[in-house]
Design a protein around this motif. Structure first.
Motif, PDB file in Angstrom:
ATOM      1  N   SER A  67       0.915  -1.145   0.146  1.00 50.78           N
ATOM      2  CA  SER A  67      -0.144   0.005  -0.014  1.00 50.78           C
ATOM      3  C   SER A  67       1.093   1.299  -0.055  1.00 50.78           C
ATOM      4  N   MET A  68       1.967   1.296   1.072  1.00 48.85           N
ATOM      5  CA  MET A  68       2.632   2.659   0.769  1.00 48.85           C
ATOM      6  C   MET A  68       3.590   2.659  -0.398  1.00 48.85           C
ATOM      7  N   LEU A  69       4.116   1.478  -0.926  1.00 48.19           N
ATOM      8  CA  LEU A  69       4.694   1.721  -2.269  1.00 48.19           C
ATOM      9  C   LEU A  69       3.771   2.072  -3.311  1.00 48.19           C
ATOM     10  N   ASP A  70       2.740   1.842  -3.387  1.00 48.65           N
ATOM     11  CA  ASP A  70       1.760   2.516  -4.317  1.00 48.65           C
ATOM     12  C   ASP A  70       1.882   4.092  -4.285  1.00 48.65           C
ATOM     13  N   GLU A  80       6.320   9.272  -7.768  1.00 48.58           N
ATOM     14  CA  GLU A  80       7.728   9.231  -8.493  1.00 48.58           C
ATOM     15  C   GLU A  80       9.018   9.101  -7.553  1.00 48.58           C
ATOM     16  N   LEU A  81       8.822   8.499  -6.431  1.00 46.07           N
ATOM     17  CA  LEU A  81      10.062   8.332  -5.425  1.00 46.07           C
ATOM     18  C   LEU A  81      10.570   7.046  -5.360  1.00 46.07           C
ATOM     19  N   VAL A  82       9.969   6.018  -6.001  1.00 44.49           N
ATOM     20  CA  VAL A  82      10.319   4.496  -6.301  1.00 44.49           C
ATOM     21  C   VAL A  82       9.994   4.241  -7.725  1.00 44.49           C
ATOM     22  N   ASP A  83      10.820   3.264  -8.081  1.00 45.70           N
ATOM     23  CA  ASP A  83      10.606   2.637  -9.461  1.00 45.70           C
ATOM     24  C   ASP A  83      10.383   1.106  -9.199  1.00 45.70           C
TER      25      ASP A  83
END
Length: 226
Positions: free
Chosen positions: A43-46, A52-55
């Motif tokens: 949920s947090m990675l979403d 645009e902080l993680v790929d």
């Protein structure tokens, strides 16, 4: 960009995990690092991906984007400067500072950060030997060190870094003189992971159970002993 404390904690955790590997970081690894469930991580990675902080790559995990890494480096810099300041100027034991720094790292201004760094003489490492990112937030080079368990019996090594998040482990290490900069001779590595070493700071050998030794990173001395 306004981020919640929890978002910053995730970025910092991913950064620290990335320092250990060249591969993408799996959801399960982040869950273990932060002691949360995998669905919570997903949920947090979403949210982090939306900003645009993680790929992310399906089934392969995540890496920080350039912007995500910059945020993580700033939080890591705050955290490690605070650990150093609490230890050197407020008489905190090195086993106490991690939790305090965790609480404070999200809330200090850039001016406060600069004053702390100046008061400390612009240190390059924190009390546990972990590199402090520079003020321009360039990623520190990876340390040339590895877990003490990965060395062979008879090796002469120098303690480079110890993990900072377990107060009991830090108290045990300090009690036995195992701190950054201390020289150790590895006397024995038992099949079940117990490491016995002689410290340059203590008369008696120290025994490091696998659960403790895992937290100790060491390097070969820069100048071999004659």
């Amino acid at each position: 960009m306004m981020l919640s404390d929890v978002m910053e904690d995730y970025l910092k955790a991913i950064y620290q995990l990335q320092r250990e590997t060249d591969d993408r970081i799996k959801t399960s690894e982040i869950a273990d690092e932060l002691d949360v469930t995998s669905p919570t991580v997903t949920s947090m990675l979403d949210k982090l991906e939306e900003r645009e902080l993680v790929d992310r790559e399906k089934y392969r995990g995540v890496t920080l984007t350039d912007e995500g890494e910059t945020v993580a480096l700033e939080i890591v810099r705050h955290h490690r400067l605070l650990e150093a300041y609490l230890t050197e100027h407020l008489d905190y034991d090195w086993s106490e500072v991690h939790a305090e720094a965790d609480r404070l790292e999200h809330h200090i201004s850039e001016d406060f950060e600069a004053r702390v760094a100046a008061a400390l003489g612009e240190p390059s490492v924190d009390p546990h030997g972990s590199p402090i990112p520079s003020a321009d937030l360039e990623p520190p080079s990876r340390p040339d060190s590895k877990s003490i368990i990965e060395y062979e019996e008879g090796a002469d090594v120098t303690v480079a870094e110890v993990a900072d998040h377990d107060p009991a482990v830090l108290s045990y290490l300090a009690e036995h003189g195992v701190e950054p900069g201390v020289e150790l001779k590895i006397l024995e590595i038992a099949p079940f992971g117990m490491v016995t070493a002689r410290s340059s700071e203590a008369d008696e050998p120290v025994s490091l159970p696998e659960s403790v030794a895992h937290h100790v990173r060491v390097a070969k001395p820069t100048e071999p002993k004659p």
